[in-house]
Design an enzyme around this catalytic site. Sequence first.
Site, PDB file in Angstrom:
ATOM      1  N   SER A   1       0.846  -1.200   0.145  1.00 12.28           N
ATOM      2  CA  SER A   1      -0.253   0.082   0.073  1.00 12.28           C
ATOM      3  C   SER A   1       0.711   1.235   0.008  1.00 12.28           C
ATOM      4  O   SER A   1       2.067   1.224   0.391  1.00 12.28           O
ATOM      5  CB  SER A   1      -1.025   0.117   1.390  1.00 12.28           C
ATOM      6  OG  SER A   1      -0.295   0.494   2.407  1.00 12.28           O
ATOM      7  N   ASP A   2       0.222   2.397  -0.616  1.00 10.57           N
ATOM      8  CA  ASP A   2       0.936   3.512  -0.187  1.00 10.57           C
ATOM      9  C   ASP A   2       0.788   3.962   1.272  1.00 10.57           C
ATOM     10  O   ASP A   2      -0.176   3.217   2.033  1.00 10.57           O
ATOM     11  CB  ASP A   2       0.344   4.784  -0.911  1.00 10.57           C
ATOM     12  CG  ASP A   2       1.280   5.953  -1.314  1.00 10.57           C
ATOM     13  OD1 ASP A   2       2.211   6.136  -0.605  1.00 10.57           O
ATOM     14  OD2 ASP A   2       1.461   6.618  -2.269  1.00 10.57           O
ATOM     15  N   TRP A   3       1.491   4.737   1.955  1.00 18.29           N
ATOM     16  CA  TRP A   3       1.685   5.010   3.162  1.00 18.29           C
ATOM     17  C   TRP A   3       0.586   5.387   3.848  1.00 18.29           C
ATOM     18  O   TRP A   3       0.208   6.714   3.519  1.00 18.29           O
ATOM     19  CB  TRP A   3       3.085   5.697   3.794  1.00 18.29           C
ATOM     20  CG  TRP A   3       4.124   4.823   4.076  1.00 18.29           C
ATOM     21  CD1 TRP A   3       4.741   4.790   4.930  1.00 18.29           C
ATOM     22  CD2 TRP A   3       4.589   3.903   3.040  1.00 18.29           C
ATOM     23  NE1 TRP A   3       5.794   3.923   5.090  1.00 18.29           N
ATOM     24  CE2 TRP A   3       5.797   3.169   3.870  1.00 18.29           C
ATOM     25  CE3 TRP A   3       4.473   3.455   1.870  1.00 18.29           C
ATOM     26  CZ2 TRP A   3       6.609   2.303   3.405  1.00 18.29           C
ATOM     27  CZ3 TRP A   3       5.483   2.262   1.274  1.00 18.29           C
ATOM     28  CH2 TRP A   3       6.401   1.870   1.917  1.00 18.29           C
TER      29      TRP A   3
ATOM     30  N   GLY B   1      -2.694   4.218   2.793  1.00 16.06           N
ATOM     31  CA  GLY B   1      -3.666   4.006   1.630  1.00 16.06           C
ATOM     32  C   GLY B   1      -4.653   3.018   1.885  1.00 16.06           C
ATOM     33  O   GLY B   1      -5.481   2.690   1.036  1.00 16.06           O
TER      34      GLY B   1
END
Length: 712
Positions: free
Chosen positions: A232-234, A236
């Site tokens: 995941s994006d941080w 997200g």
Amino acid sequence: MNRHEIDRIIEQLSLDEKIGMIHGQGIFHTKGVERLGVLPLWMSDGPMGVRKELQDDNWKPKGTTDDFVSYLPSNSALACSWNPDLEKEAGHVLGEEARGRGKDVILAPGINIMRSPLCGRNFEYMSEDPYLIKKMAVPFIEGIQENDVAACVKHFAVNNQETRRLSVDAQVDERALREIYLPGFEACVKEGKSLTIMGAYNKFRGQHCCHNHYLLEEILRGEWGFDGVVISDWGGVHDTLEAAENGLDIEMSVTDCFDDYFMAEPLKEKVKSGEISESLIDEKVRNILRLMERLHMLGGDRKKGVYNTRAHQETLLECARESVVLLKNEEHCLPLDVKEHSRIGVIGENAVKLHSSGGGSAAIKALYELSPLMGLKTILGGNVQVEYAPGYSSAKEQTEEKEEWQSDSLEDRAYKTVYQENHTEEEELKRGQLRKEAVELAKNCDKVILFCGLNHEFDAEGQDKSSMKLPYGQEELIEEVLNVNENTIIVIIAGSPVDMESFADRAKAIVYSSYNGMEGGRAMAEVLLGITNPSGKLPYTMPRRLEDCPAHKIGEFPGEETVDYKEGIFVGYRFYEKEKIPVRYCFGHGLSYTEFQYDDLHIENVGEHVEVFLTVKNTGTVAGKEVVQVYVEASGEKMERPPKELKGFLKSELQPQEERKISFILNREDFSYYNEEEKCFWVPEDQYSICVGSSVQDIRLRGQVSVSPGAV
């Protein structure tokens, strides 16, 4: 290690140990299982170099002196080189330095489409064109991963703005998705064999990308056969059940409450209650262990990596040289003819500005960074008088970036105040004084170079720009300097298109560069002085007005809760060509200090592909590199098509008067569009031409070709 051996490790893991492997246990790492020899997975930003070391549970720097690294040209700069071989070398530098710093995953490259000039992260991306992106991103990934480090391609997918980036819902039709926004990612998976991929912050068709079933399960895992790790994006992730069921492997975030992440204790409780099958957790762990095996983290001889080597610096200098774009050069103003005892005036803050420490998560702690002024001085030496005047200043206007801004970044707002052109009387007086001093210098110098553009107050994560205009009163400065010295060379440094309308017709010479790394200043000086012949080409269009851009003219940017990509497939040059809208500098444009002649176009149908042959000759007196570009032109009689689409390019170095035969192979897919009814790429019955030239608007040769219709 085969699947059976990986399954044997999984059988020995407790539920707690499995959970520890699939979410952050520190800002940039997961938890290992020491008793089984399973290491934590360490990750780091980013595309322009390995990020400085941070505290394990917060975003404050450790403050060590061993985390200075090589500063790479930004992705937008590397794309200006149009040189896949150099792209691979740059990737190798990044991968080797990441491994040298003890990292397992480097969060790069960024390959989202440049849909609007205003996107704050355009400098981290490559192009408005999916073909150019995939041809540059694939070798970059290969370069990274030959060092036993995983590339992490980002941000999957349709992440084209920073405004409301955590919640905005991108509405994109299927044809545009398949033709414009996905090809780069597909190539990175299938050709580049990227070992990891990062989900995007935004929603796509109502579901967050980091646990979007259609993107991750149906397309990425299903159609493309991806068996790597999805990260995941941080911050997200927004739902435990969706994250568990829809193909996400590792959840990372920006806060220190690691056990509260959606894929931590909340997931464990759902497994215990029977709401979620533990087999879903096993599949994520299996993907992670497979990644570790590929990186030789579970045994074997793993590469150790190095950083800050002379070889890295030389590679990045070569990358920087080929990333400088000569936009205009009337009356052969360039290269500068500098004689001993000349007096050169250098004006503009971007002549001395260092950019490596800004921009958000792409910021790094550079071992060094040469400014253009230093580049000029180190080459010219003491017998040429080089005088500097700032002309403008960003110091008062800029809001200082907090070191720990990322810990607050989930508040879904820009982490800095966007610059506004309003000033106190005192500030206006100071600006006028700086301008006056610069104009006085320009009057009294043999040669004048004016460095302008943007900085990471504008090209930055977490915010979009409000316009394409140059800030800090630069338009007024350029006008007044040109009034007193019409031969002034204009150099623009920026990570995205800017408005040049106030000066582009007046200036005789204009040079463009994105953030060009630690050796960018030296490379720029070499180009200006003729030591290096410029060979960069624009990977995106420079429109005359923001209102001409299709995302603003037809689509929505930045939208509200949703953003509707009404322009469909007509992004960038595809739109400008279709509507015949004049642009300032077109896609693929870039001049040289020599001239190239194109001849002898020959096209052959050979089975399922088309072979294109031609001859290129350097007709000038200096060696140079030319990017020959091949576009497919479809008449669109039965199906609406872009007038031209890039389908091939080759950069060749030619000595004066040297002639070279070059060739391209085009497959049937290069003539296809995405057929939404058939759910596949399809070649329609149509009239096709092969267009060969130096840019999308500078077509030198053209020939027709027949292609059999049907599914690809």
